[in-house]
Scaffold this active site. Sequence first.
Site, mmCIF file in Angstrom:
data_model
loop_
_atom_site.group_PDB
_atom_site.id
_atom_site.type_symbol
_atom_site.label_atom_id
_atom_site.label_comp_id
_atom_site.label_asym_id
_atom_site.label_seq_id
_atom_site.Cartn_x
_atom_site.Cartn_y
_atom_site.Cartn_z
ATOM 1 N N SER A 1 0.903 -0.995 0.014
ATOM 2 C CA SER A 1 0.032 -0.063 0.211
ATOM 3 C C SER A 1 0.976 1.280 -0.087
ATOM 4 O O SER A 1 1.962 1.304 0.356
ATOM 5 C CB SER A 1 -0.736 0.070 1.171
ATOM 6 N N TYR B 1 -1.085 -0.533 10.710
ATOM 7 C CA TYR B 1 -1.343 -0.964 9.437
ATOM 8 C C TYR B 1 0.050 -0.333 8.457
ATOM 9 O O TYR B 1 0.515 -1.098 7.737
ATOM 10 C CB TYR B 1 -2.538 -0.056 8.815
#
Lengths: 485, 250
Positions: free
Chosen positions: B143, B156
């Site tokens: 990501s 995350y």
Amino acid sequence: MGKLKIKKHTNSLALTDSRLEKVTSWGGASRSEGWVFRPTTAAQLADVFALARREGVSVGLRGGGNSYGDAASNQNGIVLDLTRMKRILEWQPETGIVTVEPGVTLRELWEYTLADGWWPPVCTGTMYITIGGGAAMNVHGKNAFKVGTLGEHILEFDLMLSNGETITASRDENSDIFHAAIGGFGMLGCFTRLTLQMKRIYSGEVAVQIINSRSLSEMFAQFRDNVPTSDYLVGWVDCTATGKMLGRGEVHQANYLTAAQDRYPQATMQRDHQHLGDTLFGIVPRSAMWRFMQPFWNRPGIPWVNRGKYWSSRLKDGGRYRQPHAQFHFLLNYFPDWQKATGKGGLIQYQPFVPAAHAEAVFTTILQRCQAAKLAPYLGVLKRHRADPFLMTHGLDGYSFALDFKVTDSNRPQLVALCRELDALVLANGGRFYPAKDSVLRPEVAQAYLGDSAVQQFRMLKKRCDPDDIIQTNFWRRVFVPLAD
Amino acid sequence: MQTVDRPLEPTKKAIVVGASSGIGAALVRDLSARGYRVAALARREAELDAVCADADNATAYVHDVTDYEVVPELFQQIVRDLGGLDVIVYNAGVQPQVAADEYDFEKDHQMIAVNLLGAMAWLNQAAQRFDRTKGGSIAAVSSVAGDRGRSAFPGYHTSKGALSVYMESLRNRLAKRGANITTIKPGFVDTPLLENADKTFWVISAADAARQIVNAIEAGKQTVYVPGRWRWVMLIIQHIPSFIFRRMSI
């Protein structure tokens, strides 16, 4: 008194990642992965079959790995690489009868027998095929019109079936298996011993003549004229030439020398005399030549390569010289790994065999269609053949035209379409195809050229020799498995 | 399963881990539409079955990526079922809602377990195979969140940042063995994961993201931002000095 220790043979083979290898076709256009085993004895071979049975995976047989397409690949199965079963078991220099294990290469064979005055009866363009692989593919050479295929010179063989049992086959014993396993692309079992009749020679050289051909038509005429008096004939074709010069090229005609023609046979029949040489012009290593070829192995470059070769042939027309056997036969070995010059997409070869009556017309049309599709082959080779008695043979009384196509990511669909178009033309004229070279054959085409009866008979023999279908290759699954449905 | 492989028309084989929704489901559909034979893995059986039913030539394997012990055997089984392996894409990922003042180890652990350790469990298997077979493509959906440690989702960002570094290491190991390693860094993609994002823009559909991802894998790209414009945004963001970055509301 010490005890005699008997080492018990145990089968501890397993399908581990350490056995996984990339297995590529010789042409480099396709790749596969498999668990590769390299047995050195028949007992180890039987162990691999047992392992396959235990694990429920298939076994594909592989010799020197010189099949252009997928005939020696077995995707995600076991690949039995037989190159380490390479003992020459028996040699009779008086009769020229030799018994070998399947992994003995053509090179090892002639190096062994040459000094005694014997040469392999059939030689492929590379000396690195194995005898087992050559028998399975029933290979031919530049003398196919005169002596047929390799199978015609095999006297007997032992074949290990997938259950580990070994049977002996010859023209008199298990004759049906003899005629089906030779040319049966390794589907009935694995050769563990082959006996061949070698060819008596009286010199380590052949007498070669260069004949320039200004068109395909002229080349056919030259073949017709020379077949009765030649031991070897092969034609190189410039597939990029068009118009009146379509199919122009060069024929190499050769004959064995008689005892009277070679004053120094003991010298010419030495292994060193056959050496291909390590360098070109004494400077460039032959092993590096493919890198120099690479810039020209493309659509703009290849016509110039062909032109250069053709015009040098015009200058050499009518030339006669003597050449060591190895230098005459093994053109593919002159520049090691030359196929890499075609780039990462590799190459395929399309080699149709067409009866003599139609060959000239069919091959002319093939050249025209290739050029119209802008897929002119980079190399074309014309050979004369004769029919042979093997069940799945490619041999017929006619000619073959071997065409090398460069493969790229973008030309694959056009190449497939072109080959389909050519298949129809070849089939309509009674032609045949050759598994050792094939990458595109479809089940219905194989059925059409072999005939229902031959296919059915082969399937029955396969069921008899390998009832559980343990032995398979990508080629088998692609072409013959669908025919069972 | 013994399959037919044609030299000039090879059927490629792919594994997609994390395939029941979002980018993973779209990847299964895209690969399948391109002629791949696909093994689709996810925890949620009903959703996974629906994805496979919607795609030609896709087979469902129900699997929880945190069940690491079963991975080696399951990987071998799937490769045998597929008849080989050309591409593996690790897409499984979780991003639970985390408040600005929340430091919940359970949530962090879950993100590391799924986003990172699951990837290592699966991709190590593929790496070992491709190391031997000298080919193949490994891709992981990391990501843009892995490029910088924002204040919003520490766990995350860590999981994706570590995944990107792991992929780089794999690349450095396997490039010389002929395998291709692609790190995918999507921006905002219209998937269930987006529900927990604090702000969104340049949102693209999962199908569009999948198309770009498969294109990148087939082209042998190393690191690819999806959509591509994120490369330039992240280039700037990565070079913002830390003392300024921490004062910014990004």
